[in-house]
Structures are given as C-alpha cells and as structure tokens.
Design an enzyme around this catalytic site. Structure first.
Site, mmCIF file in Angstrom:
data_model
loop_
_atom_site.group_PDB
_atom_site.id
_atom_site.type_symbol
_atom_site.label_atom_id
_atom_site.label_comp_id
_atom_site.label_asym_id
_atom_site.label_seq_id
_atom_site.Cartn_x
_atom_site.Cartn_y
_atom_site.Cartn_z
ATOM 1 C CB ALA A 38 -1.547 7.661 -3.836
ATOM 2 N N GLY B 29 0.827 -1.204 0.000
ATOM 3 C CA GLY B 29 0.000 0.000 0.000
ATOM 4 C C GLY B 29 0.855 1.244 0.000
ATOM 5 C CG ASN B 30 -0.145 4.768 -1.546
ATOM 6 O OD1 ASN B 30 -0.758 5.716 -1.034
ATOM 7 N ND2 ASN B 30 -0.621 4.093 -2.590
ATOM 8 N NE ARG B 31 4.030 7.875 5.172
ATOM 9 C CZ ARG B 31 5.118 8.625 5.301
ATOM 10 N NH1 ARG B 31 6.274 8.177 4.852
ATOM 11 N NH2 ARG B 31 5.048 9.817 5.848
ATOM 12 C CB SER B 32 -2.659 8.182 -0.372
ATOM 13 O OG SER B 32 -3.835 8.929 -0.581
#
Ligand code: CTP
Length: 222
Positions: free
Chosen positions: A92, A26-29
């Site tokens: 994102a 995943g990512n931190r958006s």
C-alpha cells in the site's frame, strides 16, 4: 517446485512518509497479503525477493527480504531487484509524500490554529516496473476498491499496462487491512486481449496467496 528457476519480486506492507524526525504519514496495511504471496512463491521454488515496508512480520522461509520505509525507497529497491520473471505489487504505497522533510521537530507556536502540509506525488512503482526495459513477464498489481470493482480494476490493467490485478473487495465482513482473511476479484489479460476474471475467497490470506500464485503460473504458461 513449479516456479523453480524463476525470480519473483514482491512488495508488501505500508510506506511511511516522514514529516520530521518524529512524525510520519502512514497507512493501516499489515503486509500479511504480500508476505503470504512471497511465502507461496518461495514454496514453489522461485528465487523470491520481498521488499517490505515497516511491518512486524517474520521473514518467510527461503525469502530474501529488503526492508524499506518510504515510497521513494521502495521504488529504488524494487527497480534494483529487476530483472525478474514476476513482480507482485502488494504494498500500500503512499500516493503523496510531504514536499519537504523538516530536519528538526515541527513546533507549534502560540495562537497557531492550523498547520498546512503540502504533499507531492510519489513515483508509481507498478507503472515504472511495467514500462522498464527489464519488464517482468507477469506484472501483478493490487487495488482497494469500494465501488464499481470490475470497472476500476479493468481500467488499471490498461492504464498501468499490467498483466493482472487483484482487487480487494473492501467492505466484505472480516476482510482487508489488518485482517487474516481477505476476498479478491482477480482480472487478467488473456492472449487475445480479452479479460479473464475470478473471484477468490473470502479465505485466509495464505490460501488466497496460493490461489493467486496458481493464476500467475497459468499466465506464465499461457
Ligand atoms: N502502487 C505503486 N506505486 C504507487 C502507488 C501505488 O506501485 N506510488 C501500486 C500498489 O502497490 C498497488 C497498485 O499500485 O499494486 C494500486 O494502484 P493505485 O492506482 O494506487 O490504487 P488505488 O490507491 O486503489 O488507486 P485510486 O487512488 O485510483 O483509487
């Protein structure tokens, strides 16, 4: 109600790309910027559809929300939400996803000191919206750039055939991912093919979303 009668589709948040039943990339958006854009569109009277990746944010008033998880699911949901007058791609989206999702949990074995993952490209939602037969009149992308913001942002306007791009000024104190504030450099295509430019913020994401909607309305009326 300056957007009354128009349909606005917004994507927001991260995507999660599953590796197995318990793990993902995943990512931190946080989704805050995209949710603020959807809220601003709905306040202006647009029929607003928000395609949301996995985030814990309340649905803005008057917004139809569709929850998705992966880039592939977001791609399907966004294209199904067309036709629209405006698309804002604030999500994102993962650029790569595991080639295979293991059906049971990946186990480590005795003596194993590495795990190699093969990732494959995801579909580019923004570019696919821009080349769709039902292309919205105004297609807006986001970009996170650390260097040469103007150069890369202008390049994406051309490469993805979009009308406007909002580049996050990464590195400005207290802005960006997970923050309530942000700073944007917005570039858009003028009718004569010149590129317009405006710096917005640093300011709360709700304020920036309204300023961005003002620019989008100007483009719709140009
Ligand atoms: N985007 C998308 N589908 C993808 C990847 C990105 O729609 N599979 C959209 C995002 O929603 C955002 C924009 O494209 O609006 C970001 O463009 P991208 O070229 O992915 O930006 P960066 O990740 O900043 O690009 P680069 O890797 O070139 O720095």
């Amino acid at each position: 109600m300056s957007l009354a009668g128009l349909r606005v589709v917004v994507s927001a948040g991260p995507t999660y790309e599953d590796l197995d039943p318990v793990r993902f990339i995943g990512n931190r958006s946080s989704g805050k910027m995209g949710f603020a854009v959807a809220a601003a569109a709905a306040r202006r009277g647009a029929r607003t559809v928000l395609i949301a990746g996995p985030v814990h944010l309340p649905t803005p008033d008057g917004v139809e929300r569709i929850d998705v998880r992966s880039a592939a699911q977001m791609h399907d949901a966004v294209l199904r939400a067309l036709p629209a007058d405006v698309y804002v791609g604030a999500a994102a989206v993962a650029d790569f996803t595991p080639e295979n999702i293991a059906s049971s949990k990946i186990k480590k074995t005795a003596g194993q000191d590495a795990l190699v993952l093969r990732l494959v490209r995801t579909p580019d939602i923004l570019a696919d919206v821009a080349r769709d037969a039902r292309r919205p009149r105004c297609v807006v992308g986001f970009a996170a750039e650390t260097d040469d913001v103007a150069h890369y942002a202008r390049g994406k306007l051309e490469k993805k055939n979009i009308d406007m791009i909002a580049a996050n000024r990464v590195g400005v104190a207290g802005s960006g991912f997970e923050s309530d504030d942000n700073a944007l450099n917005v570039y858009w295509r003028e009718n004569n093919d010149a590129v317009g430019e405006r710096a917005l913020g640093p300011a709360p994401k709700t304020t920036l979303a309204d300023a961005l909607m003002d620019l989008i309305e100007e483009r719709l009326h140009a």
